[in-house]
Structures are given as C-alpha cells and as structure tokens.
Design a protein around this motif. Structure first.
Motif, PDB file in Angstrom:
ATOM      1  N   LEU A 155     -16.736  44.790 -18.564  1.00 45.01           N
ATOM      2  CA  LEU A 155     -17.185  44.206 -19.826  1.00 45.01           C
ATOM      3  C   LEU A 155     -16.040  44.176 -20.838  1.00 45.01           C
ATOM      4  N   ARG A 156     -15.283  45.276 -20.876  1.00 45.43           N
ATOM      5  CA  ARG A 156     -14.170  45.342 -21.835  1.00 45.43           C
ATOM      6  C   ARG A 156     -13.154  44.241 -21.529  1.00 45.43           C
TER       7      ARG A 156
ATOM      8  N   ARG B 218     -14.281  40.795 -22.641  1.00 47.01           N
ATOM      9  CA  ARG B 218     -14.053  40.642 -24.090  1.00 47.01           C
ATOM     10  C   ARG B 218     -12.579  40.359 -24.345  1.00 47.01           C
ATOM     11  N   HIS B 219     -11.722  41.146 -23.647  1.00 46.96           N
ATOM     12  CA  HIS B 219     -10.285  41.032 -23.846  1.00 46.96           C
ATOM     13  C   HIS B 219      -9.791  39.631 -23.499  1.00 46.96           C
TER      14      HIS B 219
ATOM     15  N   VAL C 131     -11.457  36.799 -23.028  1.00 47.05           N
ATOM     16  CA  VAL C 131     -12.064  35.725 -23.818  1.00 47.05           C
ATOM     17  C   VAL C 131     -11.332  35.604 -25.150  1.00 47.05           C
ATOM     18  N   PHE C 132     -10.946  36.766 -25.696  1.00 50.66           N
ATOM     19  CA  PHE C 132     -10.203  36.765 -26.953  1.00 50.66           C
ATOM     20  C   PHE C 132      -8.787  36.266 -26.704  1.00 50.66           C
TER      21      PHE C 132
ATOM     22  N   GLU D 225     -13.180  31.059 -27.496  1.00 47.89           N
ATOM     23  CA  GLU D 225     -14.151  30.615 -28.488  1.00 47.89           C
ATOM     24  C   GLU D 225     -13.639  29.411 -29.270  1.00 47.89           C
TER      25      GLU D 225
ATOM     26  N   ARG E 268     -19.299  30.598 -30.083  1.00 43.40           N
ATOM     27  CA  ARG E 268     -19.145  32.021 -29.808  1.00 43.40           C
ATOM     28  C   ARG E 268     -19.537  32.341 -28.372  1.00 43.40           C
ATOM     29  N   CYS E 269     -18.833  33.280 -27.794  1.00 42.80           N
ATOM     30  CA  CYS E 269     -19.254  33.794 -26.491  1.00 42.80           C
ATOM     31  C   CYS E 269     -20.116  35.025 -26.738  1.00 42.80           C
ATOM     32  N   GLU E 270     -21.246  35.083 -26.077  1.00 43.94           N
ATOM     33  CA  GLU E 270     -22.126  36.247 -26.222  1.00 43.94           C
ATOM     34  C   GLU E 270     -21.890  37.181 -25.035  1.00 43.94           C
ATOM     35  N   PHE E 271     -21.715  38.443 -25.362  1.00 40.40           N
ATOM     36  CA  PHE E 271     -21.588  39.437 -24.296  1.00 40.40           C
ATOM     37  C   PHE E 271     -22.847  40.284 -24.315  1.00 40.40           C
TER      38      PHE E 271
ATOM     39  N   LYS F 183     -24.810  43.627 -22.447  1.00 39.88           N
ATOM     40  CA  LYS F 183     -24.998  44.688 -21.453  1.00 39.88           C
ATOM     41  C   LYS F 183     -26.419  44.546 -20.969  1.00 39.88           C
TER      42      LYS F 183
END
Ligand SMILES: Cc1cc2nc3c(=O)[nH]c(=O)nc-3n(C[C@H](O)[C@H](O)[C@H](O)COP(=O)(O)O)c2cc1C
Lengths: 353, 587
Positions: free
Chosen positions: B25-26, B29-30, B32-33, B38, B44-47, B49
């Motif tokens: 997951l981390r 996020r990394h 995608v940024f 985005e 926006r990308c939704e993450f 859990k």
C-alpha cells in the motif's frame, strides 16, 4: 428478596415426594432416604458439578443431582444400570490416576474415594495410563499436601475462599495436569485453619501431626471445648493410649459447626507437655524458688495481697488483665470481680484490640 | 489516457499484513505520487485498506478499479507495484500474468457472501464506508421504529441460529433473557478465532448487531470478548467502537430514543475453553475460565449473576441484515431448518484454502471441488473433518451431504466453529484423530472428571495404536470412554471431545484394525508402522535420497542401487519425497 416457597412434587426411584422449589435432586433424595454418592459436593461450599459422580437419570439423560433443581413432575432414577455403570466408570477413571497405596494412606477407612471404590468393587481400573507424579513436597509445618491423591473436587479451594475468606489456594495448570496449589507453587503460607483438610474427600490433605499416629478406628473420640479462646469451639479429641493424636470438629456440634482454627486443630500438643503446671506455685521467700502450693493457699495469698494494696493505695492502684483463652463467662466474672469486689474500672483484655 | 476515477484496494487482513500488504500500500501511494498520476489523469486516486476476502493463500490481493472496471492482482509483492502503476494505471494496460486467475473466480463464484462480502470492499477503519452501505440504518430502525419484542420477533422469524456453538435459535435465546425479572442484563459478543476476518474486515457489523441485540433484550451494557493476541481484530474493533461512539450510535440516548447502551472489551488468553460461554463469563468476572453447571442457563443467570445473552460474532453480523432486509429475505436462504449462510475455514489438502461463506445446506462436495478446486496434487479425497477440533470426520462416501445443523448432527458432527479440514489418501485417519484429541486434551480445563482424565486416557490409547502396540480391546475401551465423556461431561468440550474418534471409528474401522492387527499404517504415516525401502530395479543410484537423509541411513555408490539401513532410519520420509523415480516404497 425472599422467593415464595412453592412445593414441587416429583418422583425419585418410584417414591413420591414434595419439596420446596429450588431444592436440588440430591437434597430431595436425602429426604426420602436415598443417598446419592458425590465427591465434589459439600454442604458448606457452593456447588460446582465437577466430579460428576452424583449423576442421575432424568428423562433418559444424565444430570448431576447436586446442581440440578427439582421441577414439577420430574422422574428421577438414581440407580438404573446405566447410571450405576457410568458412576462406576467415573470412579474407575479417577482411580486410574490415583496412587494405589490405601494400605499406608492415613485416610484409609475415612476416604470417600476408597468407599466408592469398595462400593463398586473396583480392584483394577479398566482405564489405565499415566499417573500424575510430583516430586516437590510442601514444606509448611501443618498440612501434608499430597497432590497425587487430589481428585480436583475443589472443596478445599472453595472452603478456603467462601468460608474462611482467605483464598490461599486455587487451580493452576490445565486438563490432566490441573493442580490445586498456592500461588506459584510455593509452600502453603496461610492461616492454617485446616478447613481444607476437613473437607478433603481423600488423603490429599492430611494434618502432619497425625500422620502415622494411628488408625481412626483405634481411637476414642472425646468431645471437649477448645481452651484457646472465648469462642469455645466444640472439639472432638481423638485419643489413643491416653494421648490426643488428632483434633477434629463435627458438623452440627457447638458454635463452630465443624470449623476450627489453627490453634484448636493443630495446637493440642501442650495438653501432654511435661512442662505444664499442675498446681499453683508460690514464691515464699524473696529471691527463692517457686514452690508448689494448694489452691487454697494460693488464693489466700492473692486475696490478702490485693486487700493490702487496696487499703494502702486505693482500688485504682490495682488493674486486672484477663485472657482470651478464658471463656466468655470467666471473663465476665473477672470484670465483675474487678469492679464489684476490688472496686476499680481498671480492667482490660488481650483481645480488645 | 484520460480517466475520471481510480481506486486501489489492498487486502490488509491478518494474512494480507503478513504477506507485506502495508508495504504494498505504501508503495502504491509512493509511485502514484512519484509518477504524478493524479495530475496526468486529472483526478484523485483513492487508496483503500480492505479486510480479508478469504483467499489468503494468494495474498496480497490488490484491486485496481478504473472507471468502475475492476482488475484483481494476486500474490502482489512490493517489487511488483511500480510496474502495476506504470503499465496499468498510467499506461492503461493491465498485466495478465499477475492477475488473479480462474481459481480466484471459482473460489468466489459459488460462495454466497452476505456477511463476508463487505470485508473485501470497505475500509474497516472508516465508519463512513460502512454507513455508505447502509450501516447503522438497521440499528436506527430497530431502536426508533421497533419495539424490543418486535425486534425479537423478526430475529425469531428469520430462523437465525447461533453460529458459534450448538445452533440454538437466536430469537428464542433473546426472548428467554428478555423475560427475566432482573433490571440489569448483559449481552456478550463472543469473537473467536474464525471471526477474525469479520472483526478485521467489517467490525461495525458486529457492533451494530450487538447494539440491536442489547436493545432487544434490554441490556445496558455489552461486552466484546476476544483474545488479546488478535491484535489487528482488537485494534479494528476498538477503532470502530470509538467511531460509533463519536457518531452517537453507542452511548447515551442513542438515535434520540432514550436508549443507553455501552460496549466494553474483555480480553481472553490463549485458551480454547475461554470460548465456552460460561467459562467466558467467569473469565470476564476475573476468575479462572472454568465452565459453570447448567441450569441455570446464561439467559437466566449469566454474567455477574444477571440474565445474559451471549452470541457468536458471526451471529451478530447477521442481525443488521435481518433487521434491514427482513426475516423473509433471510429465511429464503438455506434449508428448512438452517437459515442463512455459514462461514467455514476451508483448509487441508484442497487446492484453494481460505475462508468461505456458503448458503446453509450446500453439499460438502461442492465446497471441496468447486470452491476448494479439488484435492491438491490431484490425489484422492479421503475424508473431511467439519466443525473444529471436536467435529466429526466425514468419509468421502458421504460427501454429497448438505452442510446444515441437522445433517451434520446426523453424521455425528457439529457446525461448531466452522472448521473444515480436507484429508487425502496420504493422511492416516488414526493419526488425524489423535491430533484432534491431543488438542482437546491439552485444552481441557481440568474441572470435570470425564474430560480431565477421559481425554488423557483416550489420547494415550490412540498413541498406543499409532505406535503399533495397540490391542483389540483398546477399541472397546475407547468406545467406553467416548460413552462416558459424551454423556457425563460438564461442558461442550468434554461432551463433544470424542466426536473425532466415534466418527472415524465408524467409517474407518478397517484402518484402526490395520494398525492394531496387521501392525500397518495404510496411509504410511505412522512412523512406527512404516518401513521405507529401496526398489532396486527402479533405483538408478542418483544419490538424491542419500543426500536428503538426515540420519545417514541411506548408503550406496553412485549409479548403483542404494539401500536403507532400517536401524538408522527415523521414518521421516525425506528419501521418499525426494526420489523422482518412485524407487522408494513405503510399507
Ligand atoms: C470448548 C468450547 C469452545 C467454544 N469456543 C467458542 C468460540 O470460540 N466462539 C464462539 O462464538 N462460541 C464458542 N463456543 C460456543 C459457546 O459456548 C456459545 O455456545 C456460543 O458463543 C453462543 O453463541 P451462538 O448462539 O451465537 O452460537 C465454544 C464452546 C465450547 C464448548
């Protein structure tokens, strides 16, 4: 909140009986003269239904008589072959994990487990296997704790907690290796009232004082009153060859109703001590030895001295201290004597604090 | 490529976590940024859990949802994340070789996930996710629009039965408790091992069920009883409870109705008996977990001596659905006597292991072959053990039976905790039975005679048989023991502890006899009864077995037939497994 007492009618082994609601099958059966064997049940403690020996048949299923309250129209069978076989097998299971040393066990003849083994004629258990063995012995001064003989009935745990309010022991470990012990299996370090010894159905808990001092049937039981304090518990002295070798208390006798404390139960050796005073002693000369005297002489000395002090210095120069080892009646008389005869309120008692 | 919505769901149940889910997951996020995704796609990308989907053998499972079109990746490792972001999310081209395959589809398609469904979809740590799918609407309806008796009626009509134990009617249990005179009553959620996926994936459903139950029976306080070691379950339930409190769903004057209800945690230790309802209450009261005698039943006299309802967490998870969608909807699922669905933990020799939810009554065959994908290594199915350690062992010949309370009881098994272990022809039924009895013996609390000593004697006899020293009379003794334990034990543990023996003996008598009479273990499992031998005609002398043997029992020159020294052999089977020529035989 008192519940209204409703009468419940039921049948036990064909006998019709009516008892108040809330009565257990075990107690109801007792009233019609039927004794249901039970190892964990004890009238002084709460019930647990642990040993399962008191199982009876109700409508084809087995329930424990000591925990199950009666209900209207219930038909209880306490002695069908199904029940008796099951009970036999439960005793058999217990014996499969019990030392077979009745011939040297102090409890022989008074052991509830032995009685049941006898009743069901279990010479060799059908079930066999590992037996619990513990090397460590409890080093406390009063109670022999042989946990290999423990059947985990829980009476000792409960009487310690519920009656004595001490909670010195509890169950530890699980399953087959479950064991009643003090915290962290240290030596027992409690009040040593010995209530646990009294309720133990087997030889797991025995007073160290009376181990190998004789079989109970070779002793004379003499009822007496405990000399230790004003409560005046009723004792049962077990006497052999004119010596007290054990002290118990009987349920239903006296104020203590079967209970005792460490002194009454274990502290009786002084009775036959050679150091005991048998007559009053008087020091007749200053610096001289104490010499035996008669009661008349001794009381005369005390009376004349008290009188002299009172005349010379007044009654408040005298104080009286009495003992908790005297009965309440003795203590009453003593303070009466101090106030009325001596004329002072200087009277006190060691149990006042 | 332009798109308007991207959602990335990462499975973070206990198993997902263990497989590295947090790191996956981390990294999503990394990257995608890092790739400025985005900005490129203009949204926006939704993450998210999400909890466990049951298919734990293929964790970490990741859903990438672009414009509503979902792609599921399986066994995602941290190093795979960069390519998924670049190729799929940015480049628009999914990566077929990493996608979840047919077994993922077949694992799920036969299931009926009314309570596990949300587990893989919503974020268990976000109450708004739960509310968005109508969460707490049933509680609001119950508390503000229904009478407690009305709630109990609906639950009774639905036919819901307890999912944790004997399958007692939940509505009936609630009614008995409500009928007691005392003002103080308690309700307890029994969160067991198998309920972890629920607690981790959809904790609010348990809390909502508990709340509705509390309202129905007139309790002021509920408890969640759970092993402290289930950290993630505890954490998610605690977060959920805090959020529910913040929203005013738990606490004073709930939904403005005047109904006050609070929930507290109580923690258990590593002990099977702590799940037994009366031992559990002792445990909450701070005592050693030892069962109480019955009657009185907990609904009459339970926690702190007050009327108490105790239900399994899965039972509670069904409640919001029943109140929300109605008794008729619920009772349309399942069989005549067993309504709704049941979660089972499918494990053992099936291809697809995991947590499955099926409508009550589904044939065992379908679970093993459709959902489980059949027997691993294409071996032969031998038996299925259903119901947890004290469940019954069901032979292959009976595999068409349906899974419901009545059918399972008929074959000497139970729904129990919903355990399900599949055995193939390489499993020894006597050893399997011994395994379960070993567990039960270890977990017996030691309170009552038949369980304390009976399980021990039973285990000893089974060990004797698998050690090759069994005698025919031992079988009589085992049956006699079973009779005593079943009829006279104090609680469910002892009463059901002989199920594995009784059922396996009924269906696999020959295997017991082979161990005892012929001193043979037909499956070749019991070390004392098996001999490993080299078949000289087949052995090419490759030396693999010699190298594999940890005891130095295999000797032989290269390219010549090897030999096994029976004195040294420890029967581990390493040679048997390593031989490619089937030149080693078990006897
Ligand atoms: C040894 C033993 C262990 C148990 N463990 C659990 C458990 O982990 N979770 C559970 O919900 N019920 C367990 N039960 C069943 C409970 O006693 C009780 O029946 C159940 O929680 C009631 O809920 P239900 O009516 O919703 O099934 C266990 C029972 C026994 C005898």
């Amino acid at each position: 909140m008192e519940k209204p007492i409703n009468s419940i009618s039921l049948v036990i082994d064909g006998k019709q009986i009516s008892v108040p609601s809330g009565t257990t099958i075990l107690d109801a059966a007792k009233q019609v003269g039927i004794t249901i064997p039970a190892l964990c049940y004890h009238p002084k403690v709460s019930r647990s239904g642990a040993c399962r020996v008191c199982i009876v048949e109700v409508g084809g299923t087995l329930v424990t008589a000591c925990t199950t309250p009666v209900s209207g129209g219930m038909e209880v069978i306490t002695n069908s072959p199904y029940v008796e076989n099951m009970r036999r097998d439960l005793i058999d299971l217990i014996l499969s994990d019990h030392p077979y040393d009745c011939m040297v066990c102090q409890k022989t003849g008074e052991c509830e487990l032995q009685e049941l083994a006898y009743k069901y004629s279990i010479r060799n258990p059908v079930f066999r296997g590992e037996r619990r063995q513990y090397a460590q012995k409890d080093g406390n001064p009063f109670i022999d704790r042989d946990m290999e003989k423990c059947i985990l009935c829980g009476r000792c745990v409960k009487i310690c907690d519920e009656v004595q309010g001490v909670g010195a022991i509890d169950f530890a470990y699980k399953g087959f290796w479950a064991k009643v012990c003090p915290p962290f299996e240290q030596d027992l370090n409690c009040e040593f009232c010995g209530q646990c010894v009294m309720v133990c159905p087997t030889g797991a808990l025995i007073g160290k004082n009376w181990v190998a001092r004789g079989r109970y049937w070779n002793m004379r039981e003499v009822e007496s009153t405990c000399p230790y304090c004003g409560v005046g518990c009723t004792l049962s002295l077990h006497v052999k060859e004119n010596e007290i070798v054990r002290v118990t208390a009987k349920e239903g006798r006296g104020v203590n109703d079967g209970l005792l404390c460490v002194k009454g139960r274990f502290g009786y050796q002084f009775v036959s001590s050679p150091d005991r005073l048998k007559t009053p002693l008087i020091r007749r000369r200053k610096g001289g030895d104490l010499e035996p005297a008669t009661w008349d002489e001794a009381l005369g000395v005390v009376a004349s001295r008290l009188k002299r002090v009172k005349e010379q210095y007044g009654p408040d120069a005298i104080a009286g201290l009495s003992s908790a080892r005297c009965t309440t009646e003795d203590n009453y008389l003593f303070q009466k004597f101090m106030r009325a005869a001596v004329g002072t309120n200087n009277v006190d008692h060691c149990a006042r604090l | 490529m332009s798109t308007s919505s991207v959602e990335i769901k990462v499975c973070l149940g206990t198993s997902g976590n263990a497989a590295g889910g947090e790191e996956v997951l981390r990294l999503f996020r990394h990257y995608v940024f890092d790739r400025a995704v985005e900005a490129r796609i203009g949204t926006r990308c939704e993450f998210r859990k999400v909890g466990c989907r049951g298919f734990c053998s293929k964790d970490v499972l990741v859903d990438v949802i672009i414009n509503g079109s979902k792609t599921t990746y399986q066994s995602v490792k941290p190093i795979m994340v960069e390519r998924i972001v670049d190729d799929h999310i940015v480049g628009g081209g999914p990566i077929p070789e990493w996608m979840a395959g047919d077994e993922y589809t077949s694992f799920h398609s036969k299931q009926y996930k009314i309570i596990l469904g949300p587990c893989g979809e919503i974020d268990p740590e976000n109450i708004d996710d739960y509310i968005r799918m109508n969460g707490y609407r049933a509680a609001r309806k119950a508390v503000t629009k229904m009478t407690p008796d009305g709630v109990i009626d609906v639950v009774t009509q639905s036919g819901l039965r307890g999912r944790g134990g004997s399958g007692f009617s939940t509505g009936e249990k609630w009614r008995i408790c409500r009928g007691q005179k005392n003002d103080t009553r308690y309700i307890i959620g029994n969160v067991g091992e198998v309920n972890r996926a629920l607690a981790e994936g959809n904790p609010h459903a348990i809390i909502e069920g508990l709340l509705i139950g509390g309202y129905a029976i007139g309790a002021q306080k509920g408890y969640l009883y759970i092993r402290e070691r289930y950290h993630l379950s505890v954490e998610r339930l605690r977060t959920a409870l805090d959020q529910a409190r913040d929203k005013g769903f738990i606490g004073k004057d709930i939904f403005g109705s005047g109904f006050d209800f609070n929930i507290e945690f109580s923690f258990g230790t590593e002990s099977f008996i702590c799940g037994e309802e009366t031992a559990l209450m002792e445990s909450i009261e701070g005592k050693r977990a030892m069962p109480r005698y019955r009657p009185p039943f907990p609904a009459e006299k339970g926690l702190w001596g007050m009327p108490t309802v105790i239900n399994n967490a899965e039972t509670f998870s069904n409640i919001p659905l029943i109140i929300g969608m109605g008794a008729d909807w619920f009772s349309s699922i399942g069989t005549a006597e067993s309504k709704g669905t049941k979660v089972f933990t499918l494990s053992g020799k099936v291809k697809n292991n995991g947590l499955v939810e099926i409508p009550m009554g589904m044939p065992l065959r379908e679970i093993v072959y459709s959902i489980g994908g059949g027997i691993a290594g294409n071996r032969k199915l031998k038996a299925v053990q259903v119901g947890g350690p004290s469940g019954g062992i069901i032979p292959e010949s009976m595999i068409d039976m349906g899974l419901d309370y009545e059918s399972l009881r008929k074959v000497g098994s139970i729904v129990g905790s919903g355990g399900m272990v599949v055995f193939d022809d390489e499993d020894c039924i006597v050893s399997v039975t011994k395994f379960f009895v070993e567990f039960l013996q270890r977990e017996s609390c030691g309170e009552c005679t038949p369980c304390r000593i009976g399980t021990k004697r039973m285990l000893e006899l089974l060990i004797k048989i698998t050690d090759g020293t069994g005698e025919i009379e031992d079988l009589d003794t085992l049956n006699r023991l079973s009779g005593i334990m079943t009829a006279s034990s104090l609680c469910g543990l002892g009463r059901t502890a002989s199920n594995p023996f009784i059922t396996s003996f009924n269906h696999f008598r020959d295997e017991y006899l082979a161990h005892i009479r012929d001193k043979k273990c037909p499956a070749g499992v019991c070390p004392a009864l098996v001999v490993f031998m080299v078949v000289p005609e087949k052995c090419k002398g490759c030396g693999l077995c010699r190298k594999a043997c940890p005891a130095g029992a295999v000797t032989g020159e290269i390219k010549k037939a090897h030999d096994i020294n029976q004195e040294l052999c420890i029967k581990c089977g390493a040679c048997y497994k390593v031989c490619k020529l089937k030149a080693i035989k078990k006897q």
